[in-house]
Scaffold this active site. Structure first.
Site, mmCIF file in Angstrom:
data_model
loop_
_atom_site.group_PDB
_atom_site.id
_atom_site.type_symbol
_atom_site.label_atom_id
_atom_site.label_comp_id
_atom_site.label_asym_id
_atom_site.label_seq_id
_atom_site.Cartn_x
_atom_site.Cartn_y
_atom_site.Cartn_z
ATOM 1 N N GLU A 169 -82.367 -36.387 -98.819
ATOM 2 C CA GLU A 169 -81.172 -36.363 -100.070
ATOM 3 C C GLU A 169 -82.096 -37.350 -101.037
ATOM 4 O O GLU A 169 -81.309 -37.032 -102.688
ATOM 5 C CB GLU A 169 -79.952 -36.405 -99.848
ATOM 6 N N TRP B 58 -83.806 -18.849 -118.925
ATOM 7 C CA TRP B 58 -84.725 -20.124 -118.590
ATOM 8 C C TRP B 58 -86.445 -19.063 -118.033
ATOM 9 O O TRP B 58 -86.161 -18.170 -117.224
ATOM 10 C CB TRP B 58 -83.996 -20.750 -116.846
ATOM 11 N N HIS C 49 -96.835 -43.566 -88.036
ATOM 12 C CA HIS C 49 -98.344 -42.324 -88.109
ATOM 13 C C HIS C 49 -98.912 -41.623 -89.530
ATOM 14 O O HIS C 49 -99.264 -40.338 -89.191
ATOM 15 C CB HIS C 49 -97.411 -41.457 -87.321
ATOM 16 N N ASN D 258 -79.740 -12.029 -116.652
ATOM 17 C CA ASN D 258 -80.691 -12.617 -115.622
ATOM 18 C C ASN D 258 -81.778 -11.809 -114.360
ATOM 19 O O ASN D 258 -80.940 -11.398 -113.683
ATOM 20 C CB ASN D 258 -79.350 -12.998 -114.869
ATOM 21 N N GLY D 259 -82.737 -12.606 -113.663
ATOM 22 C CA GLY D 259 -83.176 -12.275 -112.996
ATOM 23 C C GLY D 259 -84.546 -11.548 -112.685
ATOM 24 O O GLY D 259 -84.466 -11.994 -114.490
ATOM 25 N N GLU E 81 -85.728 -35.580 -108.929
ATOM 26 C CA GLU E 81 -85.137 -34.701 -109.804
ATOM 27 C C GLU E 81 -84.718 -35.059 -111.006
ATOM 28 O O GLU E 81 -84.522 -34.171 -111.810
ATOM 29 C CB GLU E 81 -83.892 -33.436 -109.038
ATOM 30 N N CYS F 242 -80.672 -19.245 -115.952
ATOM 31 C CA CYS F 242 -80.151 -18.158 -117.108
ATOM 32 C C CYS F 242 -78.904 -17.747 -117.447
ATOM 33 O O CYS F 242 -77.660 -17.823 -115.999
ATOM 34 C CB CYS F 242 -80.321 -17.049 -117.770
ATOM 35 N N LYS G 88 -79.625 -24.980 -112.095
ATOM 36 C CA LYS G 88 -77.821 -25.217 -111.397
ATOM 37 C C LYS G 88 -78.392 -24.651 -110.473
ATOM 38 O O LYS G 88 -77.845 -24.483 -109.521
ATOM 39 C CB LYS G 88 -76.890 -25.307 -112.359
ATOM 40 N N ARG H 249 -76.387 -25.164 -115.490
ATOM 41 C CA ARG H 249 -77.505 -23.953 -115.335
ATOM 42 C C ARG H 249 -78.796 -24.513 -115.648
ATOM 43 O O ARG H 249 -80.062 -23.538 -114.187
ATOM 44 C CB ARG H 249 -77.007 -22.557 -115.486
ATOM 45 N N LYS I 46 -83.030 -36.422 -104.983
ATOM 46 C CA LYS I 46 -82.032 -36.943 -106.452
ATOM 47 C C LYS I 46 -83.059 -37.704 -106.775
ATOM 48 O O LYS I 46 -82.791 -37.428 -108.442
ATOM 49 C CB LYS I 46 -80.424 -38.075 -105.558
HETATM 50 C C1 F6R Z 1 -80.198 -30.899 -105.975
HETATM 51 C C2 F6R Z 1 -79.496 -29.502 -106.230
HETATM 52 C C3 F6R Z 1 -80.401 -28.366 -105.146
HETATM 53 C C4 F6R Z 1 -79.226 -27.148 -104.560
HETATM 54 C C5 F6R Z 1 -80.693 -26.343 -103.814
HETATM 55 C C6 F6R Z 1 -79.117 -24.960 -103.224
HETATM 56 O O1 F6R Z 1 -79.188 -31.960 -106.728
HETATM 57 O O2 F6R Z 1 -78.566 -29.143 -106.238
HETATM 58 O O3 F6R Z 1 -81.419 -28.699 -104.352
HETATM 59 O O4 F6R Z 1 -78.629 -27.809 -103.049
HETATM 60 O O5 F6R Z 1 -81.115 -25.397 -105.422
HETATM 61 O O6 F6R Z 1 -78.231 -24.175 -104.260
HETATM 62 P P1 F6R Z 1 -77.395 -24.214 -103.760
HETATM 63 O O7 F6R Z 1 -76.150 -25.207 -102.969
HETATM 64 O O8 F6R Z 1 -76.082 -23.474 -104.776
HETATM 65 O O9 F6R Z 1 -76.681 -22.743 -102.868
#
Ligand code: F6R
Length: 610
Positions: free
Chosen positions: A483, A75, A506, A100-101, A490, A2, A605, A27, A487
């Site tokens: 990673e 959100w 395995h 927010n929260g 997502e 949010c 985000k 976000r 990517k």
């Molecule tokens: C994936 C991504 C998330 C963040 C995770 C932690 O591309 O961005 O997996 O890495 O939500 O976020 P931060 O780094 O802000 O603690």
């Protein structure tokens, strides 16, 4: 997650609020709303499901005219994505709240308020706050006192902004567990959950601390700490660039941010290396005192940042003679853990506000660590403020939900940490110098990596109709394979799993058939021959393989093996260099599939709730 924007001014605020919401779109959110107090001291509210543009269109058709207002992107957590659940939430058409929260005791409070005759129009926990403030204001008569009394009854996390039609030029805000920043203007003041929302209108910010309540009007800001004492909080001049919000020549923020990696890494290194070693002060003034006591590192993070931590564990153990364990924050915070003597707690976070990582940092203070260090991209974040030491990644604002430049700059910082800790554990001058030289080649190597974009764009078409994929890597490239898989899933919504190549036989080998593409990360290191055997194991089962390999690794292209030659680089920095083609692959696959690259579905985000 949010977003919040609020303003009290002499001018009409709806455009400022909408612009602020647009700047927070990155976000992640699913609905948006805006309320103002009009010249007749009445609340006017518009809410819409979907994009902020929907809200802007509705307000253009039916303008909201007022000089004090609040706005929100939601959100969904409590209650579905509906207009009724979107913020602001009102009580008796007098109190309006954005929040927010998560309020954990919302059910109990809801029952109490219902018993007092309050009628709820949404399923949200936020509506509880609105009614509770309304109720408290009846008792105390004053909005500020009512907000303070309400805050004392809330359990959970909140950053909330409140308006009251009886005080039409006033915003009262409260912060506990969810960030809020006040933007200081001339004859007008603002509030937001992220300073980025306010950069076009002010560069002066006050970052509220945990438990703070602030009373804001056009010309005055009064802040009270968690003990209800009046406090002065510093006004900080922001250095963030106004343009951080723009995409420039790029189609998406994610692509822009991939291309920014050479410069982001260069900035991260700048001024932090001298005499062929890493300066301890890069981790905070006087960091040596703590760093020299450290023999074990515990890394805590989530998602992409967790993958950075996994790579670091290979570096720290093999190069710095420091033992290292890495854990997902949401696991760490809810288990009893053992702390080895002389341990450093390291959190890694792009935002510095991720709820689980922040909770883990706070918990660690009671557990006997020698100290804490955060590797973070936001200087004003809670994690930076609450850690003993901080290494700033200088990636610049990252807008795309999928983390790219934040990840490669985190890795850069972690390799620097390896040198900083290693030198107290017997790392030779020669080795320090070798790592530093490798680090200094990074910006150029990343430029070479980025130049693979055209090849990856072509390759992407072969993936777009696949539903599943497997990523393989060995050693410190195993987290890079993880990673790469994260990517891809997502932003392209293709199911992707990563395995350490040695694990294939395995179990996962059973998944391999001609409809399962396999992506292999294969730099030229001592594990290359083993990796080649893994490639043959998979090929023998008919899979189509994509090998991202060093030019000198001598893989040959044929019907079942696509080789993408990545530039030759020092193997120490290979995890950082090989990350880039994987990011580009995901980006172009998402582009072919037509997904929302910068704001993938269901993701946010900055994950400021549990
Ligand atoms: C994936 C991504 C998330 C963040 C995770 C932690 O591309 O961005 O997996 O890495 O939500 O976020 P931060 O780094 O802000 O603690």
């Amino acid at each position: 997650m949010c977003g919040i924007v609020g303003a009290t001014s002499e001018r009409r605020v709806s455009d400022i609020l909408l612009e602020g919401l647009k700047r927070l779109e990155y976000r992640g959110y699913d609905s948006a709303g805006l309320a103002i107090i009009d010249k007749n001291q009445k609340l006017q509210i518009t809410r819409r499901i979907g994009k902020v543009q929907e809200l802007a269109n509705a307000i253009e058709a039916s303008p909201l005219d007022g000089t004090t207002g609040i706005a929100h992107t939601r959100w969904a957590t409590h209650g579905g994505v509906t207009e009724a659940n979107a913020h602001p939430h009102l009580s008796d058409n007098e109190i309006a709240v954005v929040h927010n929260g998560i309020i954990e005791n919302h059910e109990t409070l809801r029952e109490q308020l219902q018993a007092l005759g309050y009628v709820f129009n949404s399923q949200t926990d936020t509506e509880v706050i609105a009614h509770l403030i309304h109720h408290e204001r009846k008792t105390h008569g004053d909005l500020l006192t009512a907000v303070k009394a309400t805050a004392r009854q809330l359990e959970g996390a909140y950053g909330a902004v409140v308006m009251d039609t009886r005080n039409p030029e006033r915003l009262v805000v409260a912060r506990s567990g969810s960030p809020l920043v006040i933007g200081v203007g001339i004859g007008e003041n603002f509030v937001a959950s992220d300073q980025l929302a306010l950069l076009p209108i002010t560069r002066k910010f006050i970052y509220l601390e945990e438990g703070d309540v602030a009373d804001i009007n056009r010309t005055n800001i009064s802040i009270f700490d968690q003990n209800d004492q009046p406090v002065e909080r510093q006004v900080v001049e922001s250095e963030s660039s106004y343009d951080a919000g723009g995409k420039g020549q790029y189609r998406h923020y994610m692509l822009k941010e991939i291309y920014e990696q050479p410069i982001a890494v260069r900035n991260t290194l700048e001024g932090r290396i001298a005499n062929d070693t890493v300066l301890d002060d890069a981790f905070g003034k006087g960091a040596s005192e703590l760093l020299k006591t450290i023999k074990h590192v515990k890394i805590i993070a989530c998602g992409t940042s967790y993958h950075a931590g996994m790579v670091a564990s290979y570096w720290l153990e093999s190069l710095a003679n420091v033992s290292c364990s890495v854990e997902i924050a949401s696991e760490f915070r809810y288990r009893k853990s053992y702390v080895r003597p002389s341990s450093l707690l390291v959190t890694i976070s792009q935002s510095g506000e991720t709820a689980d990582t922040l909770a883990a940092l706070r918990l660690s203070k009671e557990l006997g660590y020698n100290g804490s260090l955060t590797i973070c991209n936001v200087a004003t974040s809670s994690m930076v403020r609450e850690s003993d030491l901080a290494f700033m990644t200088r990636a610049g604002t990252e807008i795309g939900v999928a983390s790219t430049k934040a990840f490669t700059t985190q890795l850069t910082g972690l390799l620097m940490l390896t040198v900083a800790l290693g030198k107290y554990q017997g790392m030779s001058k020669q080795q320090q110098s070798a790592i530093v030289s490798a680090l200094q080649t990074l910006p150029t190597k990343l430029e070479e990596s980025v130049s693979l974009a055209d090849e990856l764009e072509k390759l992407a078409h072969e993936f777009a109709n696949k539903e599943h994929s497997i990523f393989l890597g060995r050693g410190n490239q195993y987290p890079i394979a993880m990673e790469g898989a994260l990517k891809l899933k997502e932003i392209s919504y293709i199911h992707a799993e990563a395995y350490a190549s040695g694990e294939l036989k395995h179990g996962p080998l059973a998944l391999i058939d001609d409809d399962m593409p396999v992506i292999v990360v294969a730099p030229n290191n001592e594990l290359l021959e083993k990796l080649k055997s893994n490639v043959e194991e998979v090929r023998a089962r008919g899979s189509l393989m994509y090998v991202f390999a060093d030019k000198n690794a001598q893989f040959k292209n044929d019907d079942t093996l696509n080789v993408l030659n990545v530039c030759h680089c020092d193997e120490i920095i290979a995890p950082i260099v090989y990350t880039v083609p994987l990011q580009l692959l995901s980006y172009y696959v998402a582009l072919v599939k037509g997904t929302d690259v910068d704001q993938p579905r269901n993701l946010a985000k900055s994950v400021t709730v549990e």
